[in-house]
Every structure is written in structure tokens, then in C-alpha cells.
Design an enzyme around this catalytic site. Structure first.
Site, PDB file in Angstrom:
ATOM      1  N   ARG A 106     -11.157   5.430   5.202  1.00 30.27           N
ATOM      2  CA  ARG A 106     -12.670   5.944   5.746  1.00 30.27           C
ATOM      3  C   ARG A 106     -12.972   7.212   4.896  1.00 30.27           C
ATOM      4  O   ARG A 106     -12.199   8.055   4.773  1.00 30.27           O
ATOM      5  CB  ARG A 106     -12.833   5.921   6.954  1.00 30.27           C
ATOM      6  CG  ARG A 106     -13.452   4.984   7.756  1.00 30.27           C
ATOM      7  CD  ARG A 106     -13.685   5.264   9.108  1.00 30.27           C
ATOM      8  NE  ARG A 106     -12.815   5.735  10.294  1.00 30.27           N
ATOM      9  CZ  ARG A 106     -13.202   6.223  11.271  1.00 30.27           C
ATOM     10  NH1 ARG A 106     -14.169   6.544  11.854  1.00 30.27           N
ATOM     11  NH2 ARG A 106     -12.026   6.845  12.216  1.00 30.27           N
ATOM     12  N   HIS A 152      -9.375  -0.766  18.290  1.00 37.60           N
ATOM     13  CA  HIS A 152      -9.208   0.603  17.656  1.00 37.60           C
ATOM     14  C   HIS A 152     -10.609   0.948  17.122  1.00 37.60           C
ATOM     15  O   HIS A 152     -10.619   0.975  15.824  1.00 37.60           O
ATOM     16  CB  HIS A 152      -8.082   0.428  16.509  1.00 37.60           C
ATOM     17  CG  HIS A 152      -7.922   1.838  15.924  1.00 37.60           C
ATOM     18  ND1 HIS A 152      -7.379   2.906  16.451  1.00 37.60           N
ATOM     19  CD2 HIS A 152      -7.721   2.188  14.438  1.00 37.60           C
ATOM     20  CE1 HIS A 152      -7.226   3.842  15.568  1.00 37.60           C
ATOM     21  NE2 HIS A 152      -7.640   3.421  14.454  1.00 37.60           N
ATOM     22  N   ILE A 181      -1.805  -1.986   9.439  1.00 43.49           N
ATOM     23  CA  ILE A 181      -2.625  -0.637   9.580  1.00 43.49           C
ATOM     24  C   ILE A 181      -3.998  -0.709   9.356  1.00 43.49           C
ATOM     25  O   ILE A 181      -4.773   0.148   9.914  1.00 43.49           O
ATOM     26  CB  ILE A 181      -1.459   0.662   9.229  1.00 43.49           C
ATOM     27  CG1 ILE A 181      -0.353   0.278   9.725  1.00 43.49           C
ATOM     28  CG2 ILE A 181      -2.112   1.864   9.552  1.00 43.49           C
ATOM     29  CD1 ILE A 181       0.737   1.666   9.539  1.00 43.49           C
ATOM     30  N   ILE A 223      -0.505   6.913   3.792  1.00 47.12           N
ATOM     31  CA  ILE A 223       0.337   6.222   4.956  1.00 47.12           C
ATOM     32  C   ILE A 223       1.564   5.744   4.319  1.00 47.12           C
ATOM     33  O   ILE A 223       2.645   5.891   4.701  1.00 47.12           O
ATOM     34  CB  ILE A 223      -0.255   5.404   5.983  1.00 47.12           C
ATOM     35  CG1 ILE A 223      -1.554   6.185   6.307  1.00 47.12           C
ATOM     36  CG2 ILE A 223       0.555   4.948   7.138  1.00 47.12           C
ATOM     37  CD1 ILE A 223      -2.268   5.235   7.563  1.00 47.12           C
ATOM     38  N   GLY A 262       0.973  -1.242   0.123  1.00 51.91           N
ATOM     39  CA  GLY A 262       0.133   0.071   0.198  1.00 51.91           C
ATOM     40  C   GLY A 262       0.881   1.293  -0.206  1.00 51.91           C
ATOM     41  O   GLY A 262       1.657   1.304   0.738  1.00 51.91           O
ATOM     42  N   ASP A 296       2.057  -1.415  -4.674  1.00 53.79           N
ATOM     43  CA  ASP A 296       0.891  -1.153  -4.830  1.00 53.79           C
ATOM     44  C   ASP A 296       0.191  -1.906  -5.919  1.00 53.79           C
ATOM     45  O   ASP A 296       0.580  -2.087  -6.764  1.00 53.79           O
ATOM     46  CB  ASP A 296       0.565   0.217  -4.813  1.00 53.79           C
ATOM     47  CG  ASP A 296      -0.942   1.015  -4.154  1.00 53.79           C
ATOM     48  OD1 ASP A 296      -1.056   1.602  -3.240  1.00 53.79           O
ATOM     49  OD2 ASP A 296      -2.030   0.682  -5.077  1.00 53.79           O
ATOM     50  N   ASN A 318     -11.846  -4.313   2.610  1.00 55.51           N
ATOM     51  CA  ASN A 318     -10.538  -4.588   2.969  1.00 55.51           C
ATOM     52  C   ASN A 318     -10.204  -6.101   3.325  1.00 55.51           C
ATOM     53  O   ASN A 318      -9.164  -6.484   3.542  1.00 55.51           O
ATOM     54  CB  ASN A 318     -10.151  -3.616   4.157  1.00 55.51           C
ATOM     55  CG  ASN A 318     -10.132  -2.223   3.693  1.00 55.51           C
ATOM     56  OD1 ASN A 318     -10.154  -1.866   2.336  1.00 55.51           O
ATOM     57  ND2 ASN A 318      -9.960  -1.316   4.517  1.00 55.51           N
ATOM     58  N   ARG A 374      -2.471  10.477  20.518  1.00 56.51           N
ATOM     59  CA  ARG A 374      -3.805  11.338  20.499  1.00 56.51           C
ATOM     60  C   ARG A 374      -3.879  11.818  22.072  1.00 56.51           C
ATOM     61  O   ARG A 374      -4.157  12.900  22.340  1.00 56.51           O
ATOM     62  CB  ARG A 374      -4.814  10.704  19.715  1.00 56.51           C
ATOM     63  CG  ARG A 374      -4.557  10.775  18.491  1.00 56.51           C
ATOM     64  CD  ARG A 374      -5.636   9.935  17.532  1.00 56.51           C
ATOM     65  NE  ARG A 374      -5.388  10.230  16.327  1.00 56.51           N
ATOM     66  CZ  ARG A 374      -5.942   9.250  15.198  1.00 56.51           C
ATOM     67  NH1 ARG A 374      -6.767   8.390  15.385  1.00 56.51           N
ATOM     68  NH2 ARG A 374      -5.841   9.614  13.933  1.00 56.51           N
TER      69      ARG A 374
HETATM   70  O1  TXD Z   1      -4.555   3.546  13.532  1.00 55.69           O
HETATM   71  C1  TXD Z   1      -4.684   2.859  12.459  1.00 55.69           C
HETATM   72  N1  TXD Z   1      -4.499   1.754  12.261  1.00 55.69           N
HETATM   73  C2  TXD Z   1      -5.240   3.589  11.235  1.00 55.69           C
HETATM   74  C3  TXD Z   1      -5.708   2.893  10.115  1.00 55.69           C
HETATM   75  C4  TXD Z   1      -5.195   5.158  11.329  1.00 55.69           C
HETATM   76  C5  TXD Z   1      -5.294   5.818  10.098  1.00 55.69           C
HETATM   77  C6  TXD Z   1      -5.728   5.207   8.813  1.00 55.69           C
HETATM   78  N2  TXD Z   1      -6.142   3.725   8.960  1.00 55.69           N
HETATM   79  C7  TXD Z   1      -6.180   2.943   7.639  1.00 55.69           C
HETATM   80  O2  TXD Z   1      -5.070   2.742   7.175  1.00 55.69           O
HETATM   81  C8  TXD Z   1      -7.253   3.453   6.822  1.00 55.69           C
HETATM   82  O3  TXD Z   1      -8.504   3.311   7.137  1.00 55.69           O
HETATM   83  C9  TXD Z   1      -6.860   2.687   5.532  1.00 55.69           C
HETATM   84  O4  TXD Z   1      -7.439   1.346   5.668  1.00 55.69           O
HETATM   85  C10 TXD Z   1      -5.211   2.447   5.596  1.00 55.69           C
HETATM   86  C11 TXD Z   1      -4.529   3.168   4.604  1.00 55.69           C
HETATM   87  O5  TXD Z   1      -4.819   4.501   4.889  1.00 55.69           O
HETATM   88  P1  TXD Z   1      -4.413   5.459   3.613  1.00 55.69           P
HETATM   89  O6  TXD Z   1      -4.675   6.908   3.918  1.00 55.69           O
HETATM   90  O7  TXD Z   1      -2.806   5.307   3.392  1.00 55.69           O
HETATM   91  O8  TXD Z   1      -5.111   5.056   2.486  1.00 55.69           O
HETATM   92  P2  TXD Z   1      -4.883   5.240   0.799  1.00 55.69           P
HETATM   93  O9  TXD Z   1      -4.128   6.590   0.793  1.00 55.69           O
HETATM   94  O10 TXD Z   1      -5.994   5.191  -0.008  1.00 55.69           O
HETATM   95  O11 TXD Z   1      -3.763   4.121   0.503  1.00 55.69           O
HETATM   96  C12 TXD Z   1      -4.126   2.880   0.331  1.00 55.69           C
HETATM   97  C13 TXD Z   1      -3.698   2.162  -0.722  1.00 55.69           C
HETATM   98  C14 TXD Z   1      -3.806   2.903  -2.185  1.00 55.69           C
HETATM   99  O12 TXD Z   1      -2.726   3.484  -2.850  1.00 55.69           O
HETATM  100  C15 TXD Z   1      -4.525   1.726  -2.974  1.00 55.69           C
HETATM  101  O13 TXD Z   1      -4.303   1.547  -4.059  1.00 55.69           O
HETATM  102  C16 TXD Z   1      -3.903   0.514  -2.264  1.00 55.69           C
HETATM  103  O14 TXD Z   1      -4.000   0.829  -0.951  1.00 55.69           O
HETATM  104  N3  TXD Z   1      -4.560  -0.840  -2.350  1.00 55.69           N
HETATM  105  C17 TXD Z   1      -3.783  -2.004  -2.353  1.00 55.69           C
HETATM  106  N4  TXD Z   1      -2.376  -2.169  -2.381  1.00 55.69           N
HETATM  107  C18 TXD Z   1      -2.086  -3.364  -2.524  1.00 55.69           C
HETATM  108  N5  TXD Z   1      -2.882  -4.409  -2.572  1.00 55.69           N
HETATM  109  C19 TXD Z   1      -4.371  -4.039  -2.574  1.00 55.69           C
HETATM  110  N6  TXD Z   1      -4.985  -5.371  -3.076  1.00 55.69           N
HETATM  111  C20 TXD Z   1      -4.651  -2.897  -2.593  1.00 55.69           C
HETATM  112  N7  TXD Z   1      -5.893  -2.365  -2.650  1.00 55.69           N
HETATM  113  C21 TXD Z   1      -5.875  -1.107  -2.647  1.00 55.69           C
END
Ligand code: TXD
Length: 323
Positions: free
Chosen positions: A87, A180, A123, A18, A14, A38, A100, A156
């Protein structure tokens, strides 16, 4: 792709908000060579190029590459998983479950086939269910798969307390247990300001208990507050830096005690569940879970939280018959 001899290899599954922040932090800290993975084509390669070009300015040596091929994560020492969908405003963490879960299946298989010796930090939300599912799909030992949430939630809590008391964040040791989600349990009895229990410190400072309760509530909803403000996506700076502290604890065999979503069997009356508990992280992965004494109220709050996690696991099992 092999890492440079002698350097650790960190794979980021990913490469979104993040993932990109993780890569930047890991490179700045020269934690090792970095692979951004990704499913989006071109994006991880583009971020890798951009981040590589920070090297001469910031003065770090790290090979940063982007890929859409799981073969490139082979030999990774640490894998941090953020793959999935974040989200959107109004969406709960649990709404993300179905989407997810499928992502965790693909990621788990990718790890199992290419980097089964890695320490894996998940994460992706809903965190406690996704880390459990990722462990199931990857087949890695429980001590090598952990979820990041507690470090962030505690950060936080600590931030809000430091603001309230007008003290340095360095002197606040905040403690959050449980899942969480909005049912997480900020534990004030173990939260201290330079060793002084927070409730005593509040009395010293003339801060009313109701303010502490408000801060606890704000902490619980801390993720949603940022989602609402950003309008598009969720928090990424503090989540990334929190996961990096866990990766550093593993790579440096630091034996840090960090609140993480760890596999708990026996302790806290739990029977095989991933949930936020104080965890010792060292070269053995999650080496131990510390079971602290809780008041009756904290126990029942923790139960509400773990029940919510259990419900999510049941939902996962309903969605994927292999679980
Ligand atoms: O405390 C915590 N655990 C968290 C969790 C705090 C903040 C955000 N949290 C969660 O992290 C959020 O709800 C998301 O589930 C993840 C990732 O957050 P981010 O802000 O990095 O999301 P993005 O920018 O959408 O990035 C997710 C990437 C995106 O580039 C997609 O193309 C990719 O995931 N993606 C994949 N990569 C690989 N393989 C698969 N199957 C795939 N599907 C989507």
C-alpha cells in the site's frame, strides 16, 4: 536447488521488505535453508548474499540463495508469499486487489508446478481475498494454505494494551477476529491480562472504557498508521515475525492456537471463506478452527467483516473468469 540433507527448506516468494526480514529471521532461528524468489532480477540474489554474510557474525548455519526461477522452490516445506505491491499512503488494501490478483495467479501456478506439498502462508494484501485466490490458483488443499494477519493484528492490540496498563506484553493475550481490514474485530471479551479479562483489568487500574475503545480503534487502523509514518511502503518487521511464528508452529507440530486467515466452512455460520479465526497449526497444516461463543454485538461486527471479505471475492471473480 536441493536443500542440505536433513534441513528443512523455506521458500520466500517476494523478496522485498517483508521477504528480506523473513529470510533474516528464519536464518537466525536456523529453521532451514532459504530460497528468496522475486521477479526483480539480481535483488533476491543480492539479498541472499548479504544475508549469508550475517552467518559468520551471528553464528547460524543456513544456505540462503536468491532466484528468479520457480524451479528452485522445488521441495520447499514452507512457502511464505509476500509477492505483490504494498500500500502507498492514501491507498486502501482493496485498491491493491487488481494488481495483486494477477500476482497470485503467477505464484499459485509456480507453487502448483514446483512445490505442491508445501505449507503456504500468504501475507499479500488484501489478505483474505489473496489467500483465497492463491488457494484457488494453486489447487492445494485448504488446510495447507493460510493467511497471516491475526497474529499481527493481535500483536498490535497487545502492544497498545501493554502500554496503556504499563504491564509486560508477555502477560497480554489479545484476540482479534475477522478480515484483515478496517472491519477487523478485536474481541475484548477474550482478551486477557494474565488471565484477567481486559475490561475487569481496566476497572482495577482505573482506566476508562473509552480508552479501551480508542485502543480497539487504533488496532483496526494499525497498518495504516505505519503506512502514513513510513511514507513509502508498509510495516514489515512485525508482519515477518508473525508469519515466522506460524511457520514454526507447522514445522514443529506445535499445535499452537493462532488467529489466522483460515478456510472456514460451517463454523461461524460461514460457507467456505478465508477469514481470521483461532486456528490450530501443527504438522497437518491448519488442523482445526476453534469456534468461540460471541456476544450479539461481536457477531454483528464479524458479519460486517466477513461481508467485506465476500465482496472482495466477488470482485476477484469479476476480474478473473477462471475463479
Ligand atoms: O498483515 C498482513 N497480511 C500484511 C500484509 C502486513 C503488512 C504488509 N502486507 C502486505 O504484504 C503488503 O500490502 C504487500 O502486499 C505484501 C508485501 O509487503 P512488502 O513490504 O514486503 O512489499 P515489497 O517490499 O514491495 O515487496 C514485494 C515484492 C517486491 O520485491 C516485488 O518485486 C515482488 O514482491 N513481486 C513479485 N515477486 C514474485 N512474483 C511476482 N509476480 C511479483 N510481483 C511483485
Amino acid at each position: 536447488m536441493a536443500n542440505s540433507a536433513g534441513r528443512k527448506k523455506i521458500a520466500l516468494i517476494g523478496s522485498g521488505m517483508i521477504g528480506g526480514t523473513l529470510a533474516h529471521l528464519a536464518a537466525k532461528k536456523e529453521m532451514g535453508d532459504i530460497v528468496l524468489f522475486d521477479i526483480a532480477e539480481g535483488m533476491p540474489q543480492g539479498k541472499a548474499l548479504d544475508l549469508s554474510q550475517c552467518g559468520p557474525v551471528e553464528g547460524f548455519d543456513a544456505k540462503i540463495t536468491g532466484t528468479n526461477d520457480y524451479a528452485d522452490i522445488a521441495g520447499a516445506d514452507v512457502i511464505i508469499v509476500t509477492a505483490g505491491v504494498p500500500r502507498k499512503p492514501g491507498m486502501s488494501r482493496d485498491d491493491l486487489l487488481g494488481i495483486n490478483l494477477k500476482v497470485m495467479k503467477a505464484v499459485g501456478e509456480g507453487i502448483k508446478n514446483n512445490a505442491p506439498d508445501a505449507f503456504v502462508i500468504c501475507i499479500t494484501n488484501p489478505l483474505d481475498a489473496m489467500v483465497w485466490a492463491l488457494r484457488e490458483f494453486s489447487g492445494l488443499p485448504h488446510n495447507k494454505v493460510v493467511g497471516m494477519a491475526g497474529v499481527l493484528d493481535s500483536a498490535r492490540f497487545a502492544t497498545f494494551l501493554a502500554w496503556e496498563f504499563d504491564v509486560s506484553v508477555k502477560d497480554v493475550n489479545a484476540f482479534v477476529l475477522g478480515g484483515h481490514g478496517d472491519t477487523m474485530v478485536p474481541v475484548t471479551s477474550y482478551t486477557t491480562i494474565n488471565g484477567i479479562p481486559v475490561n475487569d483489568f481496566a476497572k482495577i487500574k482505573g482506566v476508562d472504557q473509552s480508552r479501551i475503545d480508542e485502543i480497539v480503534d487504533r488496532t483496526r487502523k494499525g497498518g495504516g498508521e505505519i503506512v502514513g509514518l513510513l511514507g513509502n511502503g508498509s510495516a514489515y518487521y512485525a508482519p515477518a515475525t508473525s508469519a515466522i511464528s506460524m511457520a514454526e508452529a507447522y514445522l514443529g507440530d506445535q499445535k499452537r492456537i493462532l488467529p489466522c486467515a483460515s478456510y472456514v466452512e460451517g463454523k461461524y455460520g460461514l460457507d467456505g471463506l478465508y477469514v481470521g479465526v483461532p486456528t490450530v497449526i501443527g504438522a497437518g497444516g491448519t488442523e482445526d478452527v476453534i469456534e468461540i461463543e460471541l456476544s450479539d454485538e461481536e457477531k454483528s461486527n464479524l458479519k460486517v467483516s466477513t461481508d467485506a471479505v465476500e465482496e472482495l471475492l466477488e470482485a476477484c471473480k469479476g476480474l478473473d473468469s477462471s475463479l
